[in-house]
Structures are given as structure tokens and as C-alpha cells.
Design a protein around this motif. Structure first.
Motif, PDB file in Angstrom:
ATOM      1  N   ARG A   7       0.945  -1.031   0.000  1.00  0.00           N
ATOM      2  CA  ARG A   7      -0.055   0.064   0.081  1.00  0.00           C
ATOM      3  C   ARG A   7       0.739   1.151  -0.011  1.00  0.00           C
ATOM      4  O   ARG A   7       0.511   2.198  -0.747  1.00  0.00           O
ATOM      5  CB  ARG A   7      -1.133  -0.108   1.153  1.00  0.00           C
ATOM      6  CG  ARG A   7      -1.874  -0.986   0.944  1.00  0.00           C
ATOM      7  CD  ARG A   7      -3.267  -0.861   2.193  1.00  0.00           C
ATOM      8  NE  ARG A   7      -2.666  -1.019   3.539  1.00  0.00           N
ATOM      9  CZ  ARG A   7      -2.592  -2.059   4.247  1.00  0.00           C
ATOM     10  NH1 ARG A   7      -3.234  -2.998   3.843  1.00  0.00           N
ATOM     11  NH2 ARG A   7      -2.092  -1.976   5.516  1.00  0.00           N
ATOM     12  N   LEU A   8       1.863   1.136   0.947  1.00  0.00           N
ATOM     13  CA  LEU A   8       3.026   2.317   1.038  1.00  0.00           C
ATOM     14  C   LEU A   8       3.611   2.722  -0.570  1.00  0.00           C
ATOM     15  O   LEU A   8       3.531   3.847  -1.017  1.00  0.00           O
ATOM     16  CB  LEU A   8       4.049   2.182   1.873  1.00  0.00           C
ATOM     17  CG  LEU A   8       4.955   3.078   1.983  1.00  0.00           C
ATOM     18  CD1 LEU A   8       4.262   4.509   2.612  1.00  0.00           C
ATOM     19  CD2 LEU A   8       5.830   2.986   3.019  1.00  0.00           C
ATOM     20  N   GLU A   9       3.834   1.530  -1.225  1.00  0.00           N
ATOM     21  CA  GLU A   9       4.545   1.699  -2.469  1.00  0.00           C
ATOM     22  C   GLU A   9       3.370   2.223  -3.535  1.00  0.00           C
ATOM     23  O   GLU A   9       3.913   3.018  -4.493  1.00  0.00           O
ATOM     24  CB  GLU A   9       4.682   0.445  -3.124  1.00  0.00           C
ATOM     25  CG  GLU A   9       5.642   0.214  -4.247  1.00  0.00           C
ATOM     26  CD  GLU A   9       6.857   0.817  -4.289  1.00  0.00           C
ATOM     27  OE1 GLU A   9       7.500   1.130  -3.364  1.00  0.00           O
ATOM     28  OE2 GLU A   9       7.264   1.167  -5.434  1.00  0.00           O
ATOM     29  N   SER A  10       2.298   1.777  -3.333  1.00  0.00           N
ATOM     30  CA  SER A  10       1.120   2.229  -4.273  1.00  0.00           C
ATOM     31  C   SER A  10       0.921   3.858  -3.978  1.00  0.00           C
ATOM     32  O   SER A  10       0.622   4.630  -5.028  1.00  0.00           O
ATOM     33  CB  SER A  10      -0.261   1.342  -4.083  1.00  0.00           C
ATOM     34  OG  SER A  10      -1.232   1.931  -4.278  1.00  0.00           O
ATOM     35  N   VAL A  11       0.824   4.238  -2.986  1.00  0.00           N
ATOM     36  CA  VAL A  11       0.730   5.667  -2.550  1.00  0.00           C
ATOM     37  C   VAL A  11       1.700   6.456  -3.144  1.00  0.00           C
ATOM     38  O   VAL A  11       1.595   7.505  -3.723  1.00  0.00           O
ATOM     39  CB  VAL A  11       0.400   5.929  -0.979  1.00  0.00           C
ATOM     40  CG1 VAL A  11       0.597   7.403  -0.637  1.00  0.00           C
ATOM     41  CG2 VAL A  11      -0.785   5.398  -0.588  1.00  0.00           C
ATOM     42  N   LYS A  12       3.105   5.989  -2.882  1.00  0.00           N
ATOM     43  CA  LYS A  12       4.025   6.646  -3.375  1.00  0.00           C
ATOM     44  C   LYS A  12       4.132   6.702  -5.078  1.00  0.00           C
ATOM     45  O   LYS A  12       4.479   7.780  -5.491  1.00  0.00           O
ATOM     46  CB  LYS A  12       5.550   6.100  -3.247  1.00  0.00           C
ATOM     47  CG  LYS A  12       5.912   6.288  -1.603  1.00  0.00           C
ATOM     48  CD  LYS A  12       7.210   5.645  -1.488  1.00  0.00           C
ATOM     49  CE  LYS A  12       7.312   4.559  -0.280  1.00  0.00           C
ATOM     50  NZ  LYS A  12       8.858   4.142   0.042  1.00  0.00           N
ATOM     51  N   ASN A  13       3.753   5.615  -5.567  1.00  0.00           N
ATOM     52  CA  ASN A  13       3.493   5.688  -6.979  1.00  0.00           C
ATOM     53  C   ASN A  13       2.407   6.704  -7.441  1.00  0.00           C
ATOM     54  O   ASN A  13       2.567   7.298  -8.586  1.00  0.00           O
ATOM     55  CB  ASN A  13       3.128   4.284  -7.661  1.00  0.00           C
ATOM     56  CG  ASN A  13       4.290   3.485  -7.469  1.00  0.00           C
ATOM     57  OD1 ASN A  13       5.395   3.907  -7.597  1.00  0.00           O
ATOM     58  ND2 ASN A  13       4.001   1.940  -7.559  1.00  0.00           N
ATOM     59  N   GLY A 219      -3.307   8.629   5.775  1.00  0.00           N
ATOM     60  CA  GLY A 219      -3.124   7.275   6.567  1.00  0.00           C
ATOM     61  C   GLY A 219      -3.930   6.251   6.200  1.00  0.00           C
ATOM     62  O   GLY A 219      -3.169   5.361   6.060  1.00  0.00           O
ATOM     63  N   THR A 220      -5.168   6.215   5.855  1.00  0.00           N
ATOM     64  CA  THR A 220      -5.987   5.102   5.487  1.00  0.00           C
ATOM     65  C   THR A 220      -5.382   4.523   4.305  1.00  0.00           C
ATOM     66  O   THR A 220      -5.054   3.097   4.365  1.00  0.00           O
ATOM     67  CB  THR A 220      -7.104   5.502   5.154  1.00  0.00           C
ATOM     68  OG1 THR A 220      -7.875   6.374   6.340  1.00  0.00           O
ATOM     69  CG2 THR A 220      -8.316   4.285   5.143  1.00  0.00           C
ATOM     70  N   ALA A 221      -4.998   5.011   3.322  1.00  0.00           N
ATOM     71  CA  ALA A 221      -4.318   4.531   2.276  1.00  0.00           C
ATOM     72  C   ALA A 221      -3.056   3.749   2.247  1.00  0.00           C
ATOM     73  O   ALA A 221      -2.845   2.856   1.718  1.00  0.00           O
ATOM     74  CB  ALA A 221      -4.211   5.430   1.157  1.00  0.00           C
ATOM     75  N   ILE A 222      -2.427   4.058   3.458  1.00  0.00           N
ATOM     76  CA  ILE A 222      -1.234   3.310   3.696  1.00  0.00           C
ATOM     77  C   ILE A 222      -1.509   2.095   4.720  1.00  0.00           C
ATOM     78  O   ILE A 222      -0.931   0.976   4.580  1.00  0.00           O
ATOM     79  CB  ILE A 222      -0.322   4.249   4.356  1.00  0.00           C
ATOM     80  CG1 ILE A 222       0.242   5.264   3.267  1.00  0.00           C
ATOM     81  CG2 ILE A 222       1.122   3.429   4.865  1.00  0.00           C
ATOM     82  CD1 ILE A 222       1.268   6.480   4.024  1.00  0.00           C
TER      83      ILE A 222
END
Ligand SMILES: *Cc1c(COP(=O)(O)O)cnc(C)c1O
Length: 232
Positions: A7-13, A219-222
Motif C-alpha cells: 500500500r505504501l508503494e502504491s501511494v508513492k506511485n 493515513g488510511t491508504a497506507i
């Protein structure tokens, strides 16, 4: 099931994609991982993936996590509502404070910032949607407060922060973010550039980046959905 790392990777992308889509410089949008209500282990997992900036709302919980995680080199942001009797604890433990809405609080934070620490970075919170229930300065009051806060010794006034009224329409999400940016543009001077725009959460990050966010608070997205605890 996706993992925290995924999820963290996806937020960074998503941040990188929005930067390039909206003509923002690569790396110009900083990710603040909002870890309120999450256990220290989640913060360790995110740190292992390269995340170093974390945002907390609940002061007592935050101090416990800051203490438990003192072996990691983390940057802590206080993003909750400030109470006058808690300013010393905030000044002694955090690198940033996003929700400053009173000159009195800024003065106390400046006086109470320990001499051996760098000046405390703060954002003035603006009640950009003019909600009765929301904290923050009214847009027309920001200029006077900013001038006084900028003169404080132990405070580094970085910019403005807002939490617009929730809105699910992606087009309409742009409006308050644009207003915050225009307010910043009107107030900024060479001496006080107000470079930071702390705006955008899991549900409206793209619109915030389009309108000039330099810090998004996610918050939530990670970390996934939170057990409900009302604040902000
Ligand atoms: C909780 C919170 C966030 C993160 O919200 P999400 O919707 O979980 O991304 C951001 N900013 C503030 C001030 C918050 O209180």
C-alpha cells in the motif's frame, strides 16, 4: 489482502504519477504517513520501506510511540488539535506542527522549544471551507497572524495547512485546495515564502497535488481503515 509495504508503494506511485501529470517537479510532494491509532510495529514496517515522516493526532499516544521508536531516525509531525496546556510537550517532542490556529499557541511553542533543538516548523491552519465546527484561522485573518508568528524566535513558519470539508466529487475537491494556494500566493514574500502547503488526505490527494500541495497527509491508504476515533 495487500500488505502495508504494497500500500505504501502504491501511494508513492500515485504521488509520482500526479506530480508528472500536473507538471509538478519530481519529488516536490512529501509524503507524511499519518500513523494515529496505529501500533509502533506498523511504523517500523513503514520505516523499513523507507518512510521517515509520521503524523500523529493524539498527544499521549504519540509520546509513547516517539519514546518506543527512539532508536529510529524519524521525523514527527503533530497534526492534531492543539490545547494550550499541551504546548510544552509538543514543543519538546515534535519536528513539525501543522494545526496552529492561534497566535497564543505559536508564542507558547516558541517560548517552550528547547534551545538545543532546531526551530519548530509550523503551518498555520486555515479554515478554508469556513465550517463552523472546524478549527483554523479564517482566510482574512491569516495575514496578521502570519506576520506575528514569523517574528517568533524559535518558530519557523513553513506555510499553510487545511482540512477542507469532505467531498467525494473529484472536480469539486480542487476548489478549497486552490483557494489555499491562492491565499498563500497573496501572502508570500521573499522574506516569508510560505513554501509549504500541507493539504490532501487519502480521499483527495490527487486534487491537492494538482493544486500545489507540498505535503500530503496520508493515513488510511497506507495503514488501512482505522477503528473510529473522532478528532480533527
Ligand atoms: C487522520 C488525518 C489525516 C489522514 O487521513 P486519511 O483519510 O486516513 O488519509 C490527515 N490529516 C489530518 C489532520 C488527520 O487528522
Amino acid at each position: 489482502m495487500t500488505s502495508l509495504a504494497e500500500r505504501l508503494e502504491s501511494v508513492k506511485n500515485s504521488i509520482s504519477e500526479a506530480e508528472s501529470e500536473f507538471g509538478r517537479a519530481p519529488g516536490s510532494v512529501k509524503l507524511l504517513a499519518v500513523s494515529k491509532t496505529r501500533p509502533p510495529e506498523d511504523i517500523r514496517l513503514a520505516f523499513a520501506e523507507g518512510q521517515t515522516a509520521f503524523g500523529e493526532n493524539y498527544l499521549q499516544d504519540a509520546i509513547e510511540k516517539i519514546t518506543t521508536l527512539s532508536d529510529l531516525n524519524l521525523e514527527w509531525h503533530f497534526i492534531g488539535r492543539i490545547q494550550s496546556n499541551k504546548t510544552r510537550t509538543i514543543a519538546e517532542h515534535f519536528d513539525w506542527v501543522h494545526g496552529v490556529e492561534k497566535l497564543k499557541h505559536a508564542r507558547r511553542l516558541s517560548e517552550q522549544r528547547p534551545a538545543e533543538m532546531p526551530p519548530l516548523k509550523i503551518c498555520l491552519q486555515v479554515n478554508i471551507s469556513r465550517e463552523q465546527s472546524k478549527g483554523g484561522l479564517l482566510p482574512e485573518d491569516v495575514a496578521d497572524v502570519a506576520a506575528e508568528v514569523a517574528a517568533l524566535d524559535r518558530i519557523d513558519l513553513a506555510g499553510l495547512m487545511a482540512i477542507p470539508a469532505p467531498c467525494n466529487n473529484p472536480d469539486e475537491q480542487h476548489i478549497p485546495f486552490r483557494e489555499l494556494r491562492l491565499l498563500r500566493d497573496r501572502l508570500a514574500t521573499d522574506a516569508l515564502p510560505l513554501e509549504t502547503l500541507s493539504m490532501g488526505m487519502s480521499g483527495d490527494m490527487r486534487a491537492a497535488i494538482a493544486e500545489g500541495a507540498t505535503i500530503v497527509r496520508i493515513g488510511t491508504a497506507i495503514f488501512g481503515p482505522r477503528a473510529h476515533k473522532t478528532d480533527t
